[in-house]
Design a protein around this motif. Structure first.
Motif, PDB file in Angstrom:
ATOM      1  N   VAL A  93       0.858  -1.167   0.000  1.00  0.00           N
ATOM      2  CA  VAL A  93       0.000   0.000   0.000  1.00  0.00           C
ATOM      3  C   VAL A  93       0.898   1.221   0.000  1.00  0.00           C
ATOM      4  CG1 VAL A  93      -1.866   1.207   1.170  1.00  0.00           C
ATOM      5  CG2 VAL A  93      -1.750  -1.284   1.285  1.00  0.00           C
ATOM      6  N   SER A  94       0.646   2.126  -0.930  1.00  0.00           N
ATOM      7  CA  SER A  94       1.484   3.308  -1.086  1.00  0.00           C
ATOM      8  C   SER A  94       0.759   4.545  -0.587  1.00  0.00           C
ATOM      9  CB  SER A  94       1.837   3.487  -2.567  1.00  0.00           C
ATOM     10  OG  SER A  94       2.539   4.691  -2.754  1.00  0.00           O
ATOM     11  N   LEU A  95       1.432   5.299   0.267  1.00  0.00           N
ATOM     12  CA  LEU A  95       0.951   6.602   0.722  1.00  0.00           C
ATOM     13  C   LEU A  95       1.921   7.640   0.186  1.00  0.00           C
ATOM     14  CD1 LEU A  95       0.324   5.724   4.472  1.00  0.00           C
ATOM     15  CD2 LEU A  95      -1.418   6.170   2.749  1.00  0.00           C
ATOM     16  N   SER A  96       1.415   8.635  -0.517  1.00  0.00           N
ATOM     17  CA  SER A  96       2.317   9.639  -1.060  1.00  0.00           C
ATOM     18  C   SER A  96       1.642  10.993  -1.080  1.00  0.00           C
ATOM     19  CB  SER A  96       2.774   9.248  -2.463  1.00  0.00           C
ATOM     20  OG  SER A  96       1.663   9.079  -3.312  1.00  0.00           O
ATOM     21  N   GLU A 138       1.718  15.088   8.053  1.00  0.00           N
ATOM     22  CA  GLU A 138       0.706  14.030   7.995  1.00  0.00           C
ATOM     23  C   GLU A 138       1.348  12.678   7.661  1.00  0.00           C
ATOM     24  OE1 GLU A 138      -3.622  13.530   5.964  1.00  0.00           O
ATOM     25  OE2 GLU A 138      -2.004  14.090   4.587  1.00  0.00           O
ATOM     26  N   LEU A 139       2.181  12.657   6.623  1.00  0.00           N
ATOM     27  CA  LEU A 139       2.781  11.401   6.186  1.00  0.00           C
ATOM     28  C   LEU A 139       3.767  10.842   7.206  1.00  0.00           C
ATOM     29  CD1 LEU A 139       3.128  12.321   2.432  1.00  0.00           C
ATOM     30  CD2 LEU A 139       1.674  10.515   3.370  1.00  0.00           C
ATOM     31  N   TRP A 161       3.909  -1.340   3.603  1.00  0.00           N
ATOM     32  CA  TRP A 161       3.533   0.053   3.363  1.00  0.00           C
ATOM     33  C   TRP A 161       4.718   0.813   2.796  1.00  0.00           C
ATOM     34  CZ3 TRP A 161      -1.371   1.870   4.325  1.00  0.00           C
ATOM     35  CH2 TRP A 161      -2.215   1.003   5.042  1.00  0.00           C
ATOM     36  N   MET A 162       4.466   1.641   1.779  1.00  0.00           N
ATOM     37  CA  MET A 162       5.479   2.543   1.228  1.00  0.00           C
ATOM     38  C   MET A 162       4.988   3.971   1.477  1.00  0.00           C
ATOM     39  SD  MET A 162       6.368   0.686  -2.403  1.00  0.00           S
ATOM     40  CE  MET A 162       4.736   0.974  -3.058  1.00  0.00           C
ATOM     41  N   VAL A 163       5.854   4.804   2.042  1.00  0.00           N
ATOM     42  CA  VAL A 163       5.504   6.208   2.281  1.00  0.00           C
ATOM     43  C   VAL A 163       6.491   7.059   1.503  1.00  0.00           C
ATOM     44  CG1 VAL A 163       5.315   8.020   4.022  1.00  0.00           C
ATOM     45  CG2 VAL A 163       4.552   5.691   4.567  1.00  0.00           C
ATOM     46  N   ASN A 164       5.968   7.935   0.638  1.00  0.00           N
ATOM     47  CA  ASN A 164       6.801   8.835  -0.161  1.00  0.00           C
ATOM     48  C   ASN A 164       6.343  10.278   0.077  1.00  0.00           C
ATOM     49  OD1 ASN A 164       8.811   8.740  -2.651  1.00  0.00           O
ATOM     50  ND2 ASN A 164       7.378  10.412  -2.969  1.00  0.00           N
ATOM     51  N   ILE A 165       7.278  11.076   0.610  1.00  0.00           N
ATOM     52  CA  ILE A 165       6.984  12.491   0.865  1.00  0.00           C
ATOM     53  C   ILE A 165       7.684  13.303  -0.230  1.00  0.00           C
ATOM     54  CG2 ILE A 165       7.194  14.401   2.487  1.00  0.00           C
ATOM     55  CD1 ILE A 165       7.522  12.197   4.709  1.00  0.00           C
TER      56      ILE A 165
END
Length: 137
Positions: A81-84, A90-91, A128-132
């Protein structure tokens, strides 16, 4: 309702706990329906989640369920699941909750493409992948 694309996660009996955890991480409204709600016979499935949906204030939708009765559960690593986005606060908040006490495969730090990125696997086995996104200035 507009078309949307969102992850749908399968669990081996832990859907309720997982979806409640994700609600704690992201906030929002969580709707859970059990197999018992639809008249599924058998006490072993009465409280299992047939369909769960979390809709967050940020516009995320995450769905999940326990695998159906009579079907074999086959966990896999073919999804994440990617969050960007560019809201660093927030991230980073999501990252802290998702990675805390869990397996971090890529620490949340600046990467060669210029953004801040990290990858972790939570206690439910979800990657999980988080990209800011950062401005190039």
């Amino acid at each position: 309702m507009a078309s949307r694309l969102n992850p749908y996660l399968s669990f081996d009996g832990g859907a309720r706990q997982a979806m409640e955890f994700y609600k704690d991480v992201f906030g929002g409204e969580l709707h859970l329906n059990t197999y018992g709600d639809i008249g599924q016979s058998g006490p072993e499935y009465a409280d299992k989640i047939m369909h769960g949906m979390l809709e967050t204030p940020s516009g995320f939708t995450l769905m999940g369920a326990d695998h159906p009765p009579g079907m074999e559960y086959k966990p896999g690593n073919t999804y994440s699941v990617s969050l960007s986005g560019d809201d660093e606060s927030e991230l980073r908040g999501y990252w802290e909750k998702l990675s805390s006490g869990n397996q971090v495969s890529v620490p949340l730090e600046r990467q060669m493409w210029g953004d801040v990125f990290g990858m972790c696997t939570d206690q439910f086995g979800v990657t999980w992948m988080v990209n800011i996104s950062t401005s190039q200035g």
